[in-house]
Design a protein around this motif. Sequence first.
Motif, PDB file in Angstrom:
ATOM      1  N   ALA A  61       0.939  -1.379  -0.010  1.00  0.00           N
ATOM      2  CA  ALA A  61       0.038  -0.035  -0.110  1.00  0.00           C
ATOM      3  C   ALA A  61       0.736   1.162   0.092  1.00  0.00           C
ATOM      4  N   ASP A  62       1.798   1.215   0.991  1.00  0.00           N
ATOM      5  CA  ASP A  62       2.848   2.431   0.937  1.00  0.00           C
ATOM      6  C   ASP A  62       3.594   2.673  -0.519  1.00  0.00           C
ATOM      7  N   LEU A  63       4.167   1.827  -0.957  1.00  0.00           N
ATOM      8  CA  LEU A  63       4.721   1.814  -2.337  1.00  0.00           C
ATOM      9  C   LEU A  63       3.800   2.173  -3.495  1.00  0.00           C
ATOM     10  N   ALA A  64       2.712   1.691  -3.409  1.00  0.00           N
ATOM     11  CA  ALA A  64       1.550   2.145  -4.520  1.00  0.00           C
ATOM     12  C   ALA A  64       1.380   3.610  -4.449  1.00  0.00           C
ATOM     13  N   THR A  65       1.368   4.031  -3.135  1.00  0.00           N
ATOM     14  CA  THR A  65       1.029   5.358  -2.732  1.00  0.00           C
ATOM     15  C   THR A  65       2.237   6.142  -3.206  1.00  0.00           C
ATOM     16  N   GLN A  66       3.528   5.762  -2.974  1.00  0.00           N
ATOM     17  CA  GLN A  66       4.682   6.531  -3.280  1.00  0.00           C
ATOM     18  C   GLN A  66       4.707   6.586  -5.005  1.00  0.00           C
ATOM     19  N   LEU A  67       4.239   5.332  -5.650  1.00  0.00           N
ATOM     20  CA  LEU A  67       4.403   5.295  -7.046  1.00  0.00           C
ATOM     21  C   LEU A  67       3.471   6.432  -7.727  1.00  0.00           C
ATOM     22  N   ARG A  68       2.379   6.327  -6.793  1.00  0.00           N
ATOM     23  CA  ARG A  68       1.007   7.225  -7.476  1.00  0.00           C
ATOM     24  C   ARG A  68       1.703   8.804  -7.460  1.00  0.00           C
ATOM     25  N   ASP A  69       2.252   8.988  -6.046  1.00  0.00           N
ATOM     26  CA  ASP A  69       2.661  10.567  -5.904  1.00  0.00           C
ATOM     27  C   ASP A  69       3.802  10.741  -6.789  1.00  0.00           C
ATOM     28  N   GLU A  70       4.784   9.885  -7.190  1.00  0.00           N
ATOM     29  CA  GLU A  70       6.044  10.174  -8.068  1.00  0.00           C
ATOM     30  C   GLU A  70       5.508  10.504  -9.351  1.00  0.00           C
ATOM     31  N   LEU A  71       4.386   9.705  -9.980  1.00  0.00           N
ATOM     32  CA  LEU A  71       4.039   9.950 -11.323  1.00  0.00           C
ATOM     33  C   LEU A  71       3.268  11.149 -11.369  1.00  0.00           C
ATOM     34  N   ALA A  72       2.452  11.468 -10.272  1.00  0.00           N
ATOM     35  CA  ALA A  72       1.533  12.823 -10.478  1.00  0.00           C
ATOM     36  C   ALA A  72       2.722  13.923 -10.389  1.00  0.00           C
ATOM     37  N   SER A  73       3.683  13.904  -9.713  1.00  0.00           N
ATOM     38  CA  SER A  73       4.619  15.206  -9.234  1.00  0.00           C
ATOM     39  C   SER A  73       5.434  15.182 -10.611  1.00  0.00           C
ATOM     40  N   SER A  74       5.767  14.172 -11.401  1.00  0.00           N
ATOM     41  CA  SER A  74       6.558  14.506 -12.586  1.00  0.00           C
ATOM     42  C   SER A  74       5.675  14.768 -13.694  1.00  0.00           C
ATOM     43  N   GLY A  75       4.357  14.586 -13.498  1.00  0.00           N
ATOM     44  CA  GLY A  75       3.436  14.665 -14.810  1.00  0.00           C
ATOM     45  C   GLY A  75       3.393  13.475 -15.702  1.00  0.00           C
ATOM     46  N   ARG A  76       3.849  12.625 -15.298  1.00  0.00           N
ATOM     47  CA  ARG A  76       3.772  11.212 -16.139  1.00  0.00           C
ATOM     48  C   ARG A  76       2.696  10.283 -15.849  1.00  0.00           C
ATOM     49  N   TYR A  77       2.330   9.573 -16.932  1.00  0.00           N
ATOM     50  CA  TYR A  77       1.138   8.805 -16.622  1.00  0.00           C
ATOM     51  C   TYR A  77       1.386   7.251 -16.988  1.00  0.00           C
ATOM     52  N   SER A  78       0.841   6.238 -16.014  1.00  0.00           N
ATOM     53  CA  SER A  78       1.096   5.173 -16.302  1.00  0.00           C
ATOM     54  C   SER A  78      -0.162   4.270 -16.370  1.00  0.00           C
ATOM     55  N   ASP A  79      -0.331   3.482 -17.306  1.00  0.00           N
ATOM     56  CA  ASP A  79      -1.503   2.522 -17.354  1.00  0.00           C
ATOM     57  C   ASP A  79      -1.375   1.196 -16.515  1.00  0.00           C
ATOM     58  N   ALA A  80      -0.189   1.022 -15.849  1.00  0.00           N
ATOM     59  CA  ALA A  80       0.022  -0.129 -15.034  1.00  0.00           C
ATOM     60  C   ALA A  80      -0.792   0.051 -13.786  1.00  0.00           C
ATOM     61  N   ASP A  81      -1.156  -1.257 -13.238  1.00  0.00           N
ATOM     62  CA  ASP A  81      -1.943  -1.270 -11.919  1.00  0.00           C
ATOM     63  C   ASP A  81      -0.688  -1.014 -10.828  1.00  0.00           C
ATOM     64  N   LEU A  82      -0.762   0.242 -10.069  1.00  0.00           N
ATOM     65  CA  LEU A  82       0.216   0.562  -9.145  1.00  0.00           C
ATOM     66  C   LEU A  82       0.182  -0.335  -7.905  1.00  0.00           C
ATOM     67  N   GLU A  83      -0.750  -1.025  -7.446  1.00  0.00           N
ATOM     68  CA  GLU A  83      -0.800  -1.951  -6.648  1.00  0.00           C
ATOM     69  C   GLU A  83       0.250  -3.303  -6.879  1.00  0.00           C
ATOM     70  N   GLN A  84      -0.046  -3.729  -8.364  1.00  0.00           N
ATOM     71  CA  GLN A  84       0.553  -4.711  -8.886  1.00  0.00           C
ATOM     72  C   GLN A  84       2.034  -4.547  -9.190  1.00  0.00           C
ATOM     73  N   VAL A  85       2.165  -2.980  -9.406  1.00  0.00           N
ATOM     74  CA  VAL A  85       3.702  -2.896  -9.612  1.00  0.00           C
ATOM     75  C   VAL A  85       4.472  -2.838  -8.251  1.00  0.00           C
ATOM     76  N   ALA A  86       3.872  -2.393  -7.199  1.00  0.00           N
ATOM     77  CA  ALA A  86       4.372  -2.426  -5.762  1.00  0.00           C
ATOM     78  C   ALA A  86       4.707  -3.776  -5.369  1.00  0.00           C
ATOM     79  N   SER A  87       3.748  -4.689  -5.702  1.00  0.00           N
ATOM     80  CA  SER A  87       4.017  -6.165  -5.302  1.00  0.00           C
ATOM     81  C   SER A  87       4.985  -6.810  -6.249  1.00  0.00           C
ATOM     82  N   LEU A  88       5.291  -6.312  -7.020  1.00  0.00           N
ATOM     83  CA  LEU A  88       6.265  -6.754  -8.203  1.00  0.00           C
ATOM     84  C   LEU A  88       7.710  -6.247  -7.576  1.00  0.00           C
ATOM     85  N   ILE A  89       7.730  -5.026  -7.286  1.00  0.00           N
ATOM     86  CA  ILE A  89       9.107  -4.551  -6.967  1.00  0.00           C
ATOM     87  C   ILE A  89       9.575  -5.158  -5.409  1.00  0.00           C
ATOM     88  N   ILE A  90       8.537  -5.306  -4.715  1.00  0.00           N
ATOM     89  CA  ILE A  90       8.845  -6.089  -3.371  1.00  0.00           C
ATOM     90  C   ILE A  90       9.217  -7.552  -3.655  1.00  0.00           C
TER      91      ILE A  90
END
Lengths: 194, 194
Positions: free
Chosen positions: B136-165
Amino acid sequence: MSSDGGSGVRGPYAKGVQRRQEILDRTLDVVATRGIDGASLRAIGDAIGISHAALRHYFSSREALLLEVLRQRDADSVARVADVDGVLPRMAASADHNVSVPGLVTLYTTLLGVSVAAGNEESRAFFTERFELLRADLATQLRDELASSGRYSDADLEQVASLIIAAFDGLQVQWLLDRRIDIAGTLRLLERVL
Amino acid sequence: MSSDGGSGVRGPYAKGVQRRQEILDRTLDVVATRGIDGASLRAIGDAIGISHAALRHYFSSREALLLEVLRQRDADSVARVADVDGVLPRMAASADHNVSVPGLVTLYTTLLGVSVAAGNEESRAFFTERFELLRADLATQLRDELASSGRYSDADLEQVASLIIAAFDGLQVQWLLDRRIDIAGTLRLLERVL
């Protein structure tokens, strides 16, 4: 390596090989359907209907038997997904099968976990060799797949192979602890790395 | 550093908290520098110069102590990389630190491995909660990072977080078995998933 238990039938070596394979198959089946957790070699023998002495004749220890079960499972897994096209779809297909046999995933995870601690040299040697072969094999498969599809990737394919294996193992652990984890779906995200 | 052990000094609760923290710090230090592998609670006490009885006063079991060591390590790790920009660079920085403390990586890996088998409910609860919070924490961090850099990702960020861990955990295991594995460099490949 040549006894069938001293019964004197023809082809004792062939009989022994057959008997050993039967023990492996039964153990794998018990692990897959019921799980094994901390069961001793004696308890495993009870569960598969083989005397402790007979088991010890073929496998020097619990660890030796269980590592052979994992080796057998790897071979079965390769054969099962051989017809699936593409490295990641093959890994996803393996993952989809694995969720039907949590006892085997648990066995793999626990043996791997203890293999990194001192005093488990047999497990350590098994997993060290397994990862080395698997990384090389996956890297070759990735290279062939890219070449045959005319794609190019600037990624280090040995690293990608290592990443795929790591993600697979790590996702299985998360799934064992929380069945909402979608191992196969999450693995497919790795297509983007190539 | 005296234990309050019923000695009636002022602020026994504060003293107890301090003493408990000291035990944790010392254990973490011993694990980081020398490793711990199969050491019993008594052996850990010997290594850190604390009597078995005193240890038992603060930690009900070996497992309880070692899980607290892992919790402390997670907190230290978050603090250490807090200034690093970006989720994956932060993870890579953590990985770079971890390779200097293989005893802690071994402890994490072995406790995680056994947590999935029956009979290790305390470890299972610890890791289940840890992964849930971390995802949950990593997904939030990823969301914030994308938002603050103006990037967009179509990936499911919960899944990306799970993948990174998962990749982090799996790469550490491979690294424990073969020091040629580049955990941080391989993790950085996951930038491409976003």
